[in-house]
Design a protein around this motif. Structure first.
Motif, PDB file in Angstrom:
ATOM      1  N   GLU A  36       3.366   5.705  -5.306  1.00 51.14           N
ATOM      2  CA  GLU A  36       2.331   5.860  -4.277  1.00 51.14           C
ATOM      3  C   GLU A  36       1.791   7.449  -4.233  1.00 51.14           C
ATOM      4  O   GLU A  36       2.628   8.320  -4.063  1.00 51.14           O
ATOM      5  CB  GLU A  36       2.697   5.581  -2.773  1.00 51.14           C
ATOM      6  CG  GLU A  36       1.839   5.724  -1.824  1.00 51.14           C
ATOM      7  CD  GLU A  36       2.556   5.505  -0.426  1.00 51.14           C
ATOM      8  OE1 GLU A  36       1.532   5.609   0.603  1.00 51.14           O
ATOM      9  OE2 GLU A  36       3.615   5.324  -0.260  1.00 51.14           O
ATOM     10  N   ILE A  37       0.615   7.563  -4.363  1.00 54.45           N
ATOM     11  CA  ILE A  37       0.084   9.010  -4.284  1.00 54.45           C
ATOM     12  C   ILE A  37      -0.414   9.477  -2.989  1.00 54.45           C
ATOM     13  O   ILE A  37      -1.538   8.987  -2.693  1.00 54.45           O
ATOM     14  CB  ILE A  37      -0.790   9.205  -5.494  1.00 54.45           C
ATOM     15  CG1 ILE A  37      -0.177   8.970  -7.106  1.00 54.45           C
ATOM     16  CG2 ILE A  37      -1.336  10.866  -5.647  1.00 54.45           C
ATOM     17  CD1 ILE A  37      -1.159   9.086  -7.950  1.00 54.45           C
ATOM     18  N   MET A  92       1.734  12.415  -8.469  1.00 58.08           N
ATOM     19  CA  MET A  92       2.710  11.300  -8.801  1.00 58.08           C
ATOM     20  C   MET A  92       4.023  12.018  -9.637  1.00 58.08           C
ATOM     21  O   MET A  92       4.960  11.128 -10.167  1.00 58.08           O
ATOM     22  CB  MET A  92       1.997  10.303  -9.617  1.00 58.08           C
ATOM     23  CG  MET A  92       1.518  10.647 -10.983  1.00 58.08           C
ATOM     24  SD  MET A  92       1.012   9.194 -11.989  1.00 58.08           S
ATOM     25  CE  MET A  92       2.713   8.951 -12.827  1.00 58.08           C
ATOM     26  N   GLU A 147      -1.479   4.860  -9.565  1.00 55.29           N
ATOM     27  CA  GLU A 147      -0.492   4.007  -8.765  1.00 55.29           C
ATOM     28  C   GLU A 147      -0.083   2.481  -9.259  1.00 55.29           C
ATOM     29  O   GLU A 147       1.063   2.278  -9.320  1.00 55.29           O
ATOM     30  CB  GLU A 147      -1.113   4.154  -7.357  1.00 55.29           C
ATOM     31  CG  GLU A 147      -1.224   5.269  -6.638  1.00 55.29           C
ATOM     32  CD  GLU A 147      -2.068   5.068  -5.268  1.00 55.29           C
ATOM     33  OE1 GLU A 147      -1.568   5.955  -4.257  1.00 55.29           O
ATOM     34  OE2 GLU A 147      -3.089   4.453  -5.155  1.00 55.29           O
ATOM     35  N   LYS A 157      -6.720   7.680  -9.167  1.00 53.06           N
ATOM     36  CA  LYS A 157      -5.652   7.761  -8.302  1.00 53.06           C
ATOM     37  C   LYS A 157      -4.869   6.354  -8.202  1.00 53.06           C
ATOM     38  O   LYS A 157      -3.746   5.818  -8.445  1.00 53.06           O
ATOM     39  CB  LYS A 157      -5.812   8.205  -6.871  1.00 53.06           C
ATOM     40  CG  LYS A 157      -5.021   8.050  -5.842  1.00 53.06           C
ATOM     41  CD  LYS A 157      -5.111   8.641  -4.466  1.00 53.06           C
ATOM     42  CE  LYS A 157      -4.545   8.096  -3.349  1.00 53.06           C
ATOM     43  NZ  LYS A 157      -4.432   6.587  -3.164  1.00 53.06           N
ATOM     44  N   GLU A 158      -6.007   5.385  -7.907  1.00 55.39           N
ATOM     45  CA  GLU A 158      -5.521   3.897  -7.855  1.00 55.39           C
ATOM     46  C   GLU A 158      -4.946   3.483  -9.114  1.00 55.39           C
ATOM     47  O   GLU A 158      -4.117   2.663  -9.315  1.00 55.39           O
ATOM     48  CB  GLU A 158      -6.717   3.210  -7.574  1.00 55.39           C
ATOM     49  CG  GLU A 158      -7.072   3.557  -5.968  1.00 55.39           C
ATOM     50  CD  GLU A 158      -8.566   2.925  -5.677  1.00 55.39           C
ATOM     51  OE1 GLU A 158      -9.183   2.366  -6.471  1.00 55.39           O
ATOM     52  OE2 GLU A 158      -8.968   3.041  -4.434  1.00 55.39           O
TER      53      GLU A 158
END
Length: 383
Positions: free
Chosen positions: A159-160, A51, A153, A149-150
Motif C-alpha cells: 500500500e502506497i 513503496m 501496489e 501507483k496502483e
C-alpha cells in the motif's frame, strides 16, 4: 593555476558511482528490495520510492551494444534508443537485469516503439506522457501517476500511502536542492573546479540509490569546495560554456573533453543530466501531492513538448546566473525533436541573449572526435 589538492578522490568516487552501484543493486535484490528501472527524467521516482523500492537509471550511453540492437531496430535510429535496447537484450546492464520492472514513457516515437520490442523480454510499464503542458495534459499526467501507483501496489502487494509519498517527495527534493547548491558553485569567476569534476558529481549522483546519503555527501563536497575556493584554490579564468541539448554522458562526454582541451570550461549543463532534471522541486505542502508531482514533472522543458516554453526559460536563467560566454548544443543523430528545435534555440541565444551558439550533431562513436575538436576550438577561439 593552483589545483585543488584534497578533492580529486571525491570526484573520482562520484565518477565511479555507476560501477559501485552495480554491486549495490544486487545487494538490494538479495535483501528482497524491489528495483524499478527507468531511462527518463519524466519518471516520477517518488512513487516507487514510497513503496520502499530502489530506483535506478538504466544503461544507455555506450555504443557497445548497438550492433545487437540493430538486429531488431533500424540503423538510422537515435543511438540512445538503440543502446538502451541493446543493453537490455544482451543482459550487459546489471541495472536492467536486476530491475523488477522498467518504467517507460511515450516521449519520442522511437522510444515508445522500442518499448514494444523490449516488453517481449522484460516487464515494461509504459506511462502515456502528454505532448503539451496545458491543463488537459496535466490532468492526463496526474492520472498516469495514479495508474503507476496502483500498478506497483498490485504487483508488489503493498500500500502506497499519501504519507509515504510525501516523505519520498521531501527526500528527493533534498537531493535536488543539494545538487543545485553544488552546481551553483560554478557561478564563481574563475571556477572552483573543471567541467569533468562538475559533471562527475551531477552524473554520478543519479546512480546513488540511498537518496538520504546522496544529499548528505553532495552537501559535504559543496562545503569543502567552497572552503578551498575561499582559501584561494581555484582554476584559471576561461571562456564560460553552457551545454544544452540531448542527454549527455558516457560516450558523449567527448564534448566535455573537447571544451576542456580547447581552453574552455563548462559552467552549466541544461541537459537531462544537468539542470533540467533538478531545477524544479515538488511542492511538499500541496493539498494534492499527486497533482504536485504531475505539475513538477510535466514542467520539464524537453523538446518532446509542444510548445516547449520551459526550455528557453531555464536556458535564459542559466545564461544570466552563470555569466555564460557561449552556448553549445549537442544533438544525437536521428533525435528529431531536438534537431528540429535547434532553430528556435539558436534564435533565442543569438537574438534574445546576444551570445554565440553552435549546434553539434554526433553519435556514440569516437570517429568524429577530431572534427568535433576542430569545431569546438574554433568556437572557443571566437569567444
Amino acid at each position: 593555476m593552483e589545483i585543488i589538492k584534497e578533492l580529486p578522490e571525491i570526484f573520482e568516487e562520484f565518477a565511479e558511482q555507476r560501477q559501485k552501484s552495480f554491486l549495490a543493486v544486487k545487494e538490494y535484490k538479495d535483501r528482497g528490495i524491489p528495483v524499478v528501472g527507468a531511462y527518463c527524467t519524466y519518471f516520477p521516482k517518488e512513487i516507487a520510492m514510497a513503496m520502499g523500492a530502489a530506483t535506478v537509471g538504466l544503461c544507455s550511453m555506450s555504443e557497445e551494444t548497438i550492433p545487437e540492437a540493430e538486429k531488431d531496430l533500424p540503423k538510422n535510429l537515435c543511438p540512445l534508443i538503440k543502446a538502451s535496447y541493446g543493453f537490455g537484450k544482451s543482459d550487459k546492464c546489471p541495472f536492467f537485469y536486476f530491475s523488477d520492472v522498467v518504467v517507460g514513457e511515450t516521449t519520442c516515437d522511437g522510444k515508445k516503439k522500442m518499448y514494444e520490442y523490449m516488453a517481449e523480454f522484460k516487464e515494461v510499464f509504459l506511462m502515456e506522457l502528454p505532448n503539451s503542458q496545458r491543463e488537459e495534459g496535466l490532468k492526463l499526467w496526474t492520472k498516469e501517476i495514479l495508474r503507476f501507483k496502483e500498478y506497483l501496489e498490485e504487483k508488489f502487494g503493498v500500500e502506497i500511502t499519501e504519507e509515504k509519498v510525501r516523505a519520498a517527495v521531501r527526500e528527493e527534493n533534498e537531493v535536488r536542492k543539494a545538487l543545485k547548491e553544488f552546481y551553483g558553485l560554478m557561478r564563481h569567476e574563475p571556477t572552483p573546479m573543471d567541467s569533468k569534476e562538475l559533471f562527475s558529481v551531477l552524473y554520478g549522483s543519479t546512480f546513488k540509490m540511498d537518496r538520504v546519503a546522496a544529499a548528505k555527501e553532495i552537501r559535504e563536497v559543496t562545503a569543502r569546495i567552497e572552503k578551498e575556493y575561499a582559501e584561494g584554490k581555484r582554476r584559471d579564468k576561461k571562456p564560460r560554456i553552457l551545454i544544452t541539448g540531448c542527454p549527455i554522458g558516457g560516450a558523449t562526454e567527448k564534448l566535455i573533453r573537447a571544451v576542456e582541451d580547447n581552453g574552455g570550461v563548462v559552467v552549466a549543463f541544461e541537459n537531462c543530466t544537468g539542470a533540467k532534471a533538478i531545477d524544479r522541486l515538488v511542492e511538499e505542502e500541496a493539498e494534492n501531492i499527486y497533482d504536485a508531482l504531475a505539475e513538477r514533472y510535466l514542467a520539464i522543458g524537453c523538446s518532446v513538448m509542444t510548445p516547449n516554453k520551459n526550455r528557453p526559460e531555464l536556458l535564459g536563467r542559466l545564461i544570466d546566473e552563470f555569466k555564460v560566454d557561449g552556448v553549445i548544443e549537442m544533438v544525437l543523430q536521428a533525435c528529431h525533436t531536438y534537431s528540429v528545435e535547434t532553430g528556435k534555440i539558436r534564435r533565442f541565444v543569438n537574438e534574445e541573449k546576444g551570445l554565440p551558439f553552435i549546434s553539434i550533431e554526433t553519435d556514440y562513436s569516437q570517429a568524429d572526435v577530431g572534427q568535433l575538436n576542430t569545431r569546438v576550438a574554433a568556437f572557443i577561439e571566437m569567444l
